[in-house]
Design a protein around this motif. Structure first.
Motif, PDB file in Angstrom:
ATOM      1  N   PHE A 135      -0.625  -1.844   2.791  1.00 19.35           N
ATOM      2  CA  PHE A 135      -0.105  -0.369   2.419  1.00 19.35           C
ATOM      3  C   PHE A 135       0.732  -0.756   1.638  1.00 19.35           C
ATOM      4  CE2 PHE A 135       2.226   2.942   4.373  1.00 19.35           C
ATOM      5  CZ  PHE A 135       0.895   3.672   4.039  1.00 19.35           C
ATOM      6  N   TYR A 136       2.174  -1.456   1.931  1.00 18.83           N
ATOM      7  CA  TYR A 136       3.066  -1.281   1.529  1.00 18.83           C
ATOM      8  C   TYR A 136       3.844  -2.236   0.276  1.00 18.83           C
ATOM      9  CZ  TYR A 136       7.765  -3.431   0.288  1.00 18.83           C
ATOM     10  OH  TYR A 136       9.134  -3.562  -0.560  1.00 18.83           O
ATOM     11  N   ILE A 137       1.984  -2.980  -0.487  1.00 18.83           N
ATOM     12  CA  ILE A 137       2.365  -3.265  -1.125  1.00 18.83           C
ATOM     13  C   ILE A 137       1.376  -1.873  -2.465  1.00 18.83           C
ATOM     14  CG2 ILE A 137       0.589  -4.696  -2.473  1.00 18.83           C
ATOM     15  CD1 ILE A 137       1.018  -7.213  -0.499  1.00 18.83           C
ATOM     16  N   ALA A 138       0.187  -1.721  -1.581  1.00 17.04           N
ATOM     17  CA  ALA A 138      -0.251  -0.690  -2.240  1.00 17.04           C
ATOM     18  C   ALA A 138       0.557   0.279  -2.814  1.00 17.04           C
ATOM     19  CB  ALA A 138      -1.202   0.611  -1.459  1.00 17.04           C
ATOM     20  N   VAL A 139       2.009   0.992  -1.809  1.00 14.88           N
ATOM     21  CA  VAL A 139       2.890   1.986  -2.196  1.00 14.88           C
ATOM     22  C   VAL A 139       3.504   1.665  -3.041  1.00 14.88           C
ATOM     23  CG1 VAL A 139       4.448   3.243  -1.475  1.00 14.88           C
ATOM     24  CG2 VAL A 139       2.637   2.939   0.749  1.00 14.88           C
ATOM     25  N   ARG A 140       4.198   0.557  -2.931  1.00 20.45           N
ATOM     26  CA  ARG A 140       5.247   0.312  -4.567  1.00 20.45           C
ATOM     27  C   ARG A 140       4.137   0.139  -5.469  1.00 20.45           C
ATOM     28  NH1 ARG A 140      10.212  -2.467  -3.185  1.00 20.45           N
ATOM     29  NH2 ARG A 140       9.709  -3.467  -4.594  1.00 20.45           N
TER      30      ARG A 140
END
Length: 79
Positions: free
Chosen positions: A31-36
């Motif tokens: 989720f963190y990687i996708a949002v960034r």
């Protein structure tokens, strides 16, 4: 009358909880990687993301129950 929990049951519970934690950490990292990587253009609130994590928790529980069903049956028959 005291009921004693079998050792294999506590072992499978520890395996379940460890894998649930591992799956949740992987989901949070993704989720963190996708949002960034891809900024979200629509209104995406905290409740939306927490609901997505809740659905993921349900999915992980079903997956782990299917995976741990066979070891549970084998170990419970052997005892």
């Amino acid at each position: 009358m005291k009921f004693k929990v079998p050792a294999y049951f506590s072992f499978l519970l520890k395996v379940y909880l460890f894998n649930l934690l591992l799956f949740s950490l992987c989901r949070a990292l993704l989720f963190y990687i996708a949002v960034r990587q891809w900024p979200i253009q629509v209104n995406f609130t905290f409740s939306d993301s927490s609901y997505a994590f809740y659905i993921g928790l349900q999915f992980d529980t079903v997956t782990l129950c299917y995976i741990l069903a066979l070891p549970f049956l084998v170990l419970s028959i052997n005892e």
